[in-house]
Design a protein around this motif. Sequence first.
Motif, mmCIF file in Angstrom:
data_model
loop_
_atom_site.group_PDB
_atom_site.id
_atom_site.type_symbol
_atom_site.label_atom_id
_atom_site.label_comp_id
_atom_site.label_asym_id
_atom_site.label_seq_id
_atom_site.Cartn_x
_atom_site.Cartn_y
_atom_site.Cartn_z
ATOM 1 N N ARG A 89 24.429 11.745 21.688
ATOM 2 C CA ARG A 89 24.111 12.315 20.379
ATOM 3 C C ARG A 89 25.314 13.050 19.786
ATOM 4 N NH1 ARG A 89 19.095 12.461 18.461
ATOM 5 N NH2 ARG A 89 17.536 11.358 19.701
ATOM 6 N N THR A 161 20.267 6.195 18.299
ATOM 7 C CA THR A 161 19.011 6.772 17.826
ATOM 8 C C THR A 161 19.227 8.065 17.038
ATOM 9 O OG1 THR A 161 18.692 7.882 19.961
ATOM 10 C CG2 THR A 161 17.593 5.771 19.644
ATOM 11 N N LEU A 162 20.374 8.712 17.214
ATOM 12 C CA LEU A 162 20.659 9.909 16.423
ATOM 13 C C LEU A 162 20.629 9.596 14.942
ATOM 14 C CD1 LEU A 162 22.942 12.833 16.812
ATOM 15 C CD2 LEU A 162 23.552 11.290 14.955
ATOM 16 N N ARG A 164 18.923 7.262 13.442
ATOM 17 C CA ARG A 164 17.537 7.052 13.024
ATOM 18 C C ARG A 164 16.817 8.394 12.864
ATOM 19 N NH1 ARG A 164 12.287 6.608 14.361
ATOM 20 N NH2 ARG A 164 11.147 4.819 13.483
ATOM 21 N N ASP A 165 17.056 9.308 13.784
ATOM 22 C CA ASP A 165 16.417 10.623 13.696
ATOM 23 C C ASP A 165 16.867 11.358 12.434
ATOM 24 O OD1 ASP A 165 15.196 10.054 16.058
ATOM 25 O OD2 ASP A 165 16.433 11.379 17.291
ATOM 26 N N TRP A 166 18.113 11.176 12.062
ATOM 27 C CA TRP A 166 18.612 11.757 10.808
ATOM 28 C C TRP A 166 17.827 11.192 9.626
ATOM 29 C CZ3 TRP A 166 22.296 8.722 7.611
ATOM 30 C CH2 TRP A 166 22.668 9.380 6.443
ATOM 31 N N VAL A 168 14.804 10.098 9.667
ATOM 32 C CA VAL A 168 13.464 10.682 9.719
ATOM 33 C C VAL A 168 13.453 12.035 9.020
ATOM 34 C CG1 VAL A 168 11.684 11.645 11.239
ATOM 35 C CG2 VAL A 168 12.772 9.470 11.812
ATOM 36 N N TRP A 169 14.465 12.856 9.295
ATOM 37 C CA TRP A 169 14.548 14.169 8.650
ATOM 38 C C TRP A 169 14.812 14.040 7.151
ATOM 39 C CZ3 TRP A 169 12.647 18.476 10.273
ATOM 40 C CH2 TRP A 169 12.476 18.693 11.645
ATOM 41 N N ILE A 209 18.221 17.449 15.438
ATOM 42 C CA ILE A 209 18.779 16.105 15.594
ATOM 43 C C ILE A 209 19.517 15.993 16.924
ATOM 44 C CG2 ILE A 209 20.559 14.532 14.706
ATOM 45 C CD1 ILE A 209 19.689 15.353 11.888
ATOM 46 N N GLY A 212 17.075 15.561 19.612
ATOM 47 C CA GLY A 212 16.203 14.394 19.545
ATOM 48 C C GLY A 212 14.811 14.746 19.046
ATOM 49 N N THR A 214 12.089 15.176 16.114
ATOM 50 C CA THR A 214 11.778 14.756 14.743
ATOM 51 C C THR A 214 10.408 15.239 14.310
ATOM 52 O OG1 THR A 214 10.917 12.649 15.572
ATOM 53 C CG2 THR A 214 13.216 12.686 14.847
#
Length: 215
Positions: A89, A161-162, A164-166, A168-169, A209, A212, A214
């Motif tokens: 990450r 995946t970091l 993708r999590d961004w 999401v936020w 983030i 991990g 979300t």
Amino acid sequence: RGASLAEKYFQKSEADGQPQKKKSKLDSAVSRGFVQELLSKAPSTLQTCRSLLLFLDKKLEAKVPEKPKVGGPDALRSRLEAQADGTGRLAGLRAPGGWDSRAKRVLDITTAAASSPGMAALKALEEHLASEAKALEGLLKESELTVEEATKDRQAWAKDTLRRDWLVWCAKLLRVRETKLLAEVEGKKEGVAPAGEMLMTAMDILEAILAGATA
């Protein structure tokens, strides 16, 4: 604050020797909302908000790859997973390319990472990862594996995946922005946040983030 970020994801339980996260304001992130400074930087029209939400929702429909397993002995699995996730990450956040320009209109997390508090937090996390890697190298001697070999695939997964999590936020923030804009159009009075409620800042989202988180 930087030191607390590093401690948060590598705190060991005295009872079982496994890493565990502290309960924090991140645990109730969804219900808290965001500070006005963040909301005001998001698009200011309903049409743009809704267009970007459609784009983000479409991006987030893609299947998330399964977490790869780490190598090494079972006794070290949790520590190696935490090491891999943190390292991946951190690398993902520092990678200069690949940040979608449309999503950056909602939340440019790289700006938070480049701020003084952000750089301090990332430095503290980096130092903790380096210290943990050194400790793990010693524990892995008998398995004839290095930390890099044991965690390589998991690191790559965490790095990907970091982003993708961004997204999401970005979508979470944009939905709050959309709700407020709709209230303005309909002439509704905006509700007042409960006394003592801690709204999320850019640094809070940065920490989430990196963890991990979300939801």
